[in-house]
Design a protein around this motif. Structure first.
Motif, PDB file in Angstrom:
ATOM      1  N   PHE A  44      -2.108  43.236  23.432  1.00  7.18           N
ATOM      2  CA  PHE A  44      -3.500  42.832  23.259  1.00  7.18           C
ATOM      3  C   PHE A  44      -3.549  41.375  22.812  1.00  7.18           C
ATOM      4  O   PHE A  44      -2.554  40.822  22.353  1.00  7.18           O
ATOM      5  N   ALA A  45      -4.710  40.764  22.976  1.00  7.99           N
ATOM      6  CA  ALA A  45      -4.856  39.342  22.636  1.00  7.99           C
ATOM      7  C   ALA A  45      -6.218  39.104  21.997  1.00  7.99           C
ATOM      8  O   ALA A  45      -7.206  39.740  22.368  1.00  7.99           O
ATOM      9  N   ASP A  46      -6.255  38.195  21.039  1.00 12.35           N
ATOM     10  CA  ASP A  46      -7.489  37.757  20.381  1.00 12.35           C
ATOM     11  C   ASP A  46      -7.454  36.246  20.218  1.00 12.35           C
ATOM     12  O   ASP A  46      -6.426  35.698  19.802  1.00 12.35           O
ATOM     13  N   PRO A  47      -8.562  35.537  20.501  1.00 15.81           N
ATOM     14  CA  PRO A  47      -8.618  34.113  20.160  1.00 15.81           C
ATOM     15  C   PRO A  47      -8.532  33.941  18.649  1.00 15.81           C
ATOM     16  O   PRO A  47      -9.112  34.735  17.903  1.00 15.81           O
ATOM     17  N   THR A  48      -7.796  32.930  18.185  1.00 16.29           N
ATOM     18  CA  THR A  48      -7.739  32.724  16.741  1.00 16.29           C
ATOM     19  C   THR A  48      -9.105  32.304  16.198  1.00 16.29           C
ATOM     20  O   THR A  48      -9.504  32.723  15.124  1.00 16.29           O
ATOM     21  N   SER A  49      -9.834  31.494  16.969  1.00  8.51           N
ATOM     22  CA  SER A  49     -11.194  31.128  16.574  1.00  8.51           C
ATOM     23  C   SER A  49     -11.874  30.436  17.752  1.00  8.51           C
ATOM     24  O   SER A  49     -11.216  29.879  18.620  1.00  8.51           O
ATOM     25  N   TYR A  50     -13.189  30.481  17.754  1.00  7.76           N
ATOM     26  CA  TYR A  50     -13.943  29.794  18.804  1.00  7.76           C
ATOM     27  C   TYR A  50     -15.329  29.458  18.279  1.00  7.76           C
ATOM     28  O   TYR A  50     -15.824  30.069  17.331  1.00  7.76           O
ATOM     29  N   THR A  51     -15.945  28.430  18.882  1.00  6.71           N
ATOM     30  CA  THR A  51     -17.335  28.094  18.582  1.00  6.71           C
ATOM     31  C   THR A  51     -18.073  27.976  19.910  1.00  6.71           C
ATOM     32  O   THR A  51     -17.471  27.764  20.961  1.00  6.71           O
ATOM     33  N   TYR A  52     -19.383  28.110  19.864  1.00  7.56           N
ATOM     34  CA  TYR A  52     -20.180  27.992  21.074  1.00  7.56           C
ATOM     35  C   TYR A  52     -21.488  27.269  20.737  1.00  7.56           C
ATOM     36  O   TYR A  52     -21.884  27.190  19.571  1.00  7.56           O
ATOM     37  N   ASP A  53     -22.130  26.730  21.782  1.00  9.42           N
ATOM     38  CA  ASP A  53     -23.388  25.997  21.624  1.00  9.42           C
ATOM     39  C   ASP A  53     -23.225  24.850  20.619  1.00  9.42           C
ATOM     40  O   ASP A  53     -24.012  24.701  19.696  1.00  9.42           O
ATOM     41  N   SER A  54     -22.171  24.044  20.801  1.00  9.18           N
ATOM     42  CA  SER A  54     -21.891  22.956  19.868  1.00  9.18           C
ATOM     43  C   SER A  54     -22.890  21.822  20.075  1.00  9.18           C
ATOM     44  O   SER A  54     -22.937  21.211  21.135  1.00  9.18           O
ATOM     45  N   MET A  55     -23.684  21.510  19.040  1.00 11.93           N
ATOM     46  CA  MET A  55     -24.809  20.594  19.194  1.00 11.93           C
ATOM     47  C   MET A  55     -24.370  19.136  19.310  1.00 11.93           C
ATOM     48  O   MET A  55     -24.993  18.340  19.950  1.00 11.93           O
ATOM     49  N   GLY A  56     -23.265  18.721  18.707  1.00 11.62           N
ATOM     50  CA  GLY A  56     -22.937  17.306  18.683  1.00 11.62           C
ATOM     51  C   GLY A  56     -22.193  16.812  19.900  1.00 11.62           C
ATOM     52  O   GLY A  56     -21.890  15.632  20.001  1.00 11.62           O
TER      53      GLY A  56
END
Length: 404
Positions: free
Chosen positions: A265-277
Motif C-alpha cells: 500500500f502507499a500513502d503520500p507523506t503530505s500534500y496541499t491543494y488550491d495553493s493561493m500564492g
C-alpha cells in the motif's frame, strides 16, 4: 510566518525527518505531516515539547507576529534628576484606572489560558492512565482465561480417551498450495476393542476422514494435506463401540488462508491543494515522497529486495504518468515459519522525490498505481491510492490495498 511553516522550518533546521520528529513526540508520522501542511493543530503538550526540542520559546513557535525584543543599551552614566510634582487631572486619573483594568483583564486572560492548557494536559494524562489501566485489565483477563483453558484441557486429558498426541506440520508446497500435517496419538483404553476414526473439519464446511495406521508401539498415525486457502481447523478422534461414540479433540490449528497473499500500500507523506500564492491557483502539491508498506509471506530463498515495484502517478484523463518511481524493499530476516521455508515481513519505507505540482481542478482525480518491475518491464498495474477534488475546500483521499 505560520505555525505550520515554523514546524517545517525548525524540523529541517535540525535535519530531522517527519518519522524522526514523530518518534521524539510520540505521535504518528501522519500527525506531523498534517501539522506541517496546516491540516491540523498540535495539542498544547506537543507544542511545548516541540518548542523545547527546537530550542525556542512557545510564543515564538505559535505566534505569527512574534518579534524578539531588542536588547537595551547599557548606560554608562545615570543622571538623577528630581521628580517634578505633577498634579493629574480627573480625566488623566480615569485613563490610568481604565488602563490598569485593561492590564488586569489581560492578566486574567493569560492566567485562564494557562489554566486551560494545564487542565487539557492533565486530561490527556488521565486518558493515558485510563488506557493503561484498560490494557492491564485486558492482559489480566487474557491470563485468567488462559489459565482456565489450561485447567479445562487438563480435565479433558484426565477424563479423556487419549494418553498422548501430536499434530505437526511437515512440509509446505507453495506450487500446489497445500500444507502436509502428521498426526500421532496413543489411546488410554487399550484393553478394549474400538472402531477408531479421526476427522479434520473447519467452520466453513470442510470435512475430511483420515486413514489410520497403527505401529508396533500402539500409536495410531496419519498424514493429511490441508489446502492453504482454508481457515483454521480442528482435529477430532472418535472411538465407537456397540453404537456408542466417544470423541476427544486434539486441538485447533491455524490455517493459511492468507499465506500466499502479499499486500503493498502507499500513502503520500503530505500534500496541499488550491495553493493561493502560486502562479496557478488550482494545483495539487505533493511533498517529501510516498510512504509504501509491505506485509505478507514469501519463500525463504526470495529476499524482500528482490521484490521490485514501480510507483506511478497519473493526472486526470492522461495515460502517460506524471511521475514514475522504481523501488524495492530492504532485505528482512525471516520471523515466521522459517523452518518450513516460509518468511513473513511487515515493513515500510519512504520512496522520496522532490516536491512537484499537478493541475487539480474541481472534479479531477489524481491516481497512484503500483506495478511489478521484472527486469524494467512493468506489469500487473493496479490502483492503490486516489485523490479526488470534490470542491474548492474539500479533497477526498482513498487508499486501496494492492494484494497479490
Amino acid at each position: 510566518m505560520k505555525r505550520s511553516e515554523k514546524i517545517l522550518a525548525n524540523r529541517k533546521r535540525l535535519n530531522l525527518s517527519q518519522e524522526e520528529l514523530s518518534e521524539k513526540l510520540n505521535v504518528s508520522r501522519q500527525a506531523v505531516s498534517k501539522w506541517e501542511s496546516d491540516q491540523a493543530n498540535p495539542d498544547i503538550d506537543k507544542i511545548i515539547a516541540m518548542a523545547q526540542l527546537f530550542g525556542i520559546s512557545v510564543d515564538e513557535l505559535v505566534s505569527e507576529n512574534y518579534e524578539p525584543r531588542a536588547s537595551q543599551p547599557v548606560q554608562e552614566r545615570i543622571e538623577v534628576k528630581p521628580m517634578p510634582v505633577v498634579v493629574k487631572s480627573r480625566k488623566e486619573k480615569s485613563w490610568m484606572i481604565l488602563s490598569g483594568l485593561i492590564v488586569f483583564a489581560l492578566f486574567l486572560f493569560y492566567i485562564v489560558g494557562r489554566y486551560e492548557a494545564r487542565l487539557s494536559y492533565l486530561e490527556n494524562q488521565l486518558n493515558g492512565l485510563n488506557m493503561s489501566i484498560g490494557r492491564i485489565q485486558s492482559d489480566v483477563q487474557l491470563s485468567v482465561s488462559g489459565l482456565i483453558q489450561q485447567l479445562r484441557d487438563e480435565l479433558v486429558y484426565q477424563n479423556g480417551i487419549i494418553a498422548e498426541y501430536s499434530v505437526k506440520k511437515t512440509t509446505i508446497d507453495l506450487e500446489e498450495e497445500k500444507v502436509t500435517y502428521s498426526v500421532s496419538f496413543l489411546l488410554k483404553k487399550t484393553d478394549q476393542l474400538y472402531d477408531v476414526g479421526i476427522t479434520i473439519s473447519n467452520s466453513e464446511g470442510y470435512n475430511q476422514n483420515l486413514e489410520l495406521k497403527k505401529d508396533a508401539g500402539g500409536y495410531f498415525k496419519a498424514e493429511f494435506d490441508y489446502p492453504m486457502n482454508q481457515t483454521d481447523f480442528k482435529v477430532n478422534v472418535n472411538l465407537e463401540k456397540d453404537g456408542v461414540v466417544e470423541t476427544q479433540s486434539l486441538g485447533s490449528y491455524s490455517g493459511y488462508g492468507h499465506l500466499l497473499h502479499q499486500t503493498v500500500f502507499a500513502d503520500p507523506t503530505s500534500y496541499t491543494y488550491d495553493s493561493m500564492g502560486n502562479e496557478k491557483k488550482d494545483q495539487l502539491t505533493l511533498m517529501n515522497g510516498m510512504w509504501v508498506g509491505f506485509n505478507g509471506y514469501y519463500p525463504q530463498g526470495q529476499n524482500l529486495n528482490q521484490l521490485k515495484y514501480a510507483l506511478r502517478i497519473y493526472e486526470e484523463g492522461k495515460t502517460t504518468p506524471a511521475l514514475t518511481l522504481m523501488f524495492d524493499f530492504n532485505d528482512q530476516d525471516c520471523i515466521n515459519e522459517q523452518e518450513l521455508g516460509i518468511c513473513y515481513s511487515d515493513v515500510g519505507r519512504l520512496v522520496e522525490f522532490d516536491d512537484f505540482k499537478l493541475d487539480f481542478d474541481v472534479g479531477d482525480v489524481i491516481t497512484f498505481t503500483l506495478s511489478k518491475n521484472d527486469g524494467n518491464i512493468l506489469t500487473d498495474e493496479k490502483t492503490v491510492y486516489t485523490l479526488t477534488r470534490v470542491s474548492q475546500s474539500e479533497v477526498r483521499d482513498e487508499r486501496i490495498e494492492y494484494t497479490e
